[in-house]
Structures are given as structure tokens and as C-alpha cells.
Design an enzyme around this catalytic site. Structure first.
Site, PDB file in Angstrom:
ATOM      1  N   HIS A  20       0.791  -1.354  -0.269  1.00 60.81           N
ATOM      2  CA  HIS A  20      -0.140  -0.419   0.024  1.00 60.81           C
ATOM      3  C   HIS A  20       0.909   1.249   0.479  1.00 60.81           C
ATOM      4  CE1 HIS A  20      -2.841  -2.499   2.207  1.00 60.81           C
ATOM      5  NE2 HIS A  20      -3.772  -2.661   0.948  1.00 60.81           N
ATOM      6  N   LYS A  44     -18.202  -5.333   7.771  1.00 60.55           N
ATOM      7  CA  LYS A  44     -17.531  -6.310   7.521  1.00 60.55           C
ATOM      8  C   LYS A  44     -16.740  -6.133   9.096  1.00 60.55           C
ATOM      9  CE  LYS A  44     -12.799  -6.535   4.653  1.00 60.55           C
ATOM     10  NZ  LYS A  44     -12.555  -5.984   3.564  1.00 60.55           N
ATOM     11  N   ARG A  93      -1.699  -6.158  -8.338  1.00 64.78           N
ATOM     12  CA  ARG A  93      -1.105  -7.179  -7.546  1.00 64.78           C
ATOM     13  C   ARG A  93      -0.754  -7.963  -9.045  1.00 64.78           C
ATOM     14  NH1 ARG A  93      -3.655  -8.006  -2.179  1.00 64.78           N
ATOM     15  NH2 ARG A  93      -4.647  -9.127  -3.259  1.00 64.78           N
ATOM     16  N   SER A 131      -2.812  -7.413   2.976  1.00 61.02           N
ATOM     17  CA  SER A 131      -3.823  -7.765   4.153  1.00 61.02           C
ATOM     18  C   SER A 131      -3.965  -8.615   4.826  1.00 61.02           C
ATOM     19  CB  SER A 131      -4.087  -6.342   4.446  1.00 61.02           C
ATOM     20  OG  SER A 131      -3.856  -5.155   4.288  1.00 61.02           O
TER      21      SER A 131
END
Length: 165
Positions: A20, A44, A93, A131
Site C-alpha cells: 500500500h 465487515k 498485484r 493484508s
């Protein structure tokens, strides 16, 4: 005097990774200001609260003035309009990220044609980093010191005491 170019970099950042940070630093080569916008999604389950994530990001940015950190909920394009941003930054990515990101970009474009989506590939060094993977490694005592900024590593050590061993 030209208009200030502002971009929003949205995400959960639970937690912020060096991938990030790489995207933020490269976005600053294109834009005058980057707003790192932490998505507040109560449905979430996050490891860190929105406030903790904002604080970790601020500490990790080490006073880099063209970076603002904020939280948002609701429509991203509406948030971008309020912040007078002209672009949304999305980190990529791998090709597997592309389909979902492309669909979101098309929807954002339909909702507000003035907001551009800018896709930045993460540096090769961070291509495997996410993450989720970092949280899992940290939970089981893995060495994540080269994958996250130091303030994030310290907060992970608080959450997962095995890291202290």
C-alpha cells in the site's frame, strides 16, 4: 494557476502493508495530494477499528504532507466529489485483481464520469503481499517485519502476542 490534482486511494487497509505504501508513494508522483480513505464497513469483521487504521496510516506516512488520511462510508464517487478529487487510485498485484477492479471502475464511471480510475501495479517486491496473508502470518508468529511499516508491526504485536517471541 492549475487546479490541484487530488486522488483518493480507498480501501480497508486492515492493516496497511508496504505494498500500500508503495502505491501511495508512486501516486504522489502523479497527483498533488493523495487521500487515503479507510472504508468504514460495519458489516465487515476487521481486526483493527477504523480509528486504529487511520492512526497506523498517519504514523506510517511519517508526516508526508501531500497525504491525508480519512474514513468514509457510502458511495466512493460521492466521497471523491465532496473531496474535489479527480481520480481514484487502485493498487493491482496480479491479473486476478483486474476483473473485480475493472467492474468497480466501470460502475464508478457510470455514477460519475468526472472521476477517473487509475490502476497502479504494486512493485514486484510486494506482489504476494496482502493484508489477509499478513494477518494470518502474524497470528501464528511469522516474521512480517519487512512487509509492513513499523507502526503497523507494533500494533500487530499487540493483537498477536506470539509476535513478541
Amino acid at each position: 494557476m492549475s487546479k490541484k490534482k487530488i486522488a483518493i486511494y480507498p480501501g480497508s487497509f486492515d492493516p496497511l502493508t508496504n505494498g500500500h505504501v508503495d502505491v501511495i508513494e508512486r501516486a504522489l508522483e502523479i497527483f498533488d495530494e493523495v487521500i487515503v480513505a479507510v472504508l468504514h464497513n460495519p458489516s465487515k469483521k476487521s481486526l483493527f477499528s477504523s480509528a486504529e487504521r487511520v492512526e497506523m496510516i498517519k504514523q506510517s506516512m511519517n508526516g508526508l504532507t501531500p497525504v491525508q488520511v480519512d474514513t468514509f462510508d457510502g458511495l466512493l464517487v460521492e466521497y471523491a466529489r465532496i473531496k474535489k478529487a479527480t481520480a481514484v487510485i487502485r493498487g493491482m498485484r496480479a491479473i486476478s485483481d483486474f476483473e473485480n477492479e475493472f467492474q468497480m471502475a466501470l460502475m464508478n464511471r457510470k455514477l460519475n464520469k468526472d472521476i477517473q480510475s487509475v490502476f497502479l501495479m504494486t512493485g514486484l517486491r510486494w506482489i504476494f503481499t496482502s493484508s489477509s496473508i499478513i494477518k494470518e502470518a502474524a497470528q501464528f508468529g511469522g516474521d512480517i517485519s519487512d512487509m509492513v511499516p513499523e507502526p503497523v508491526q507494533l500494533k500487530l504485536m499487540e493483537k498477536f502476542p506470539k509476535l513478541n517471541n
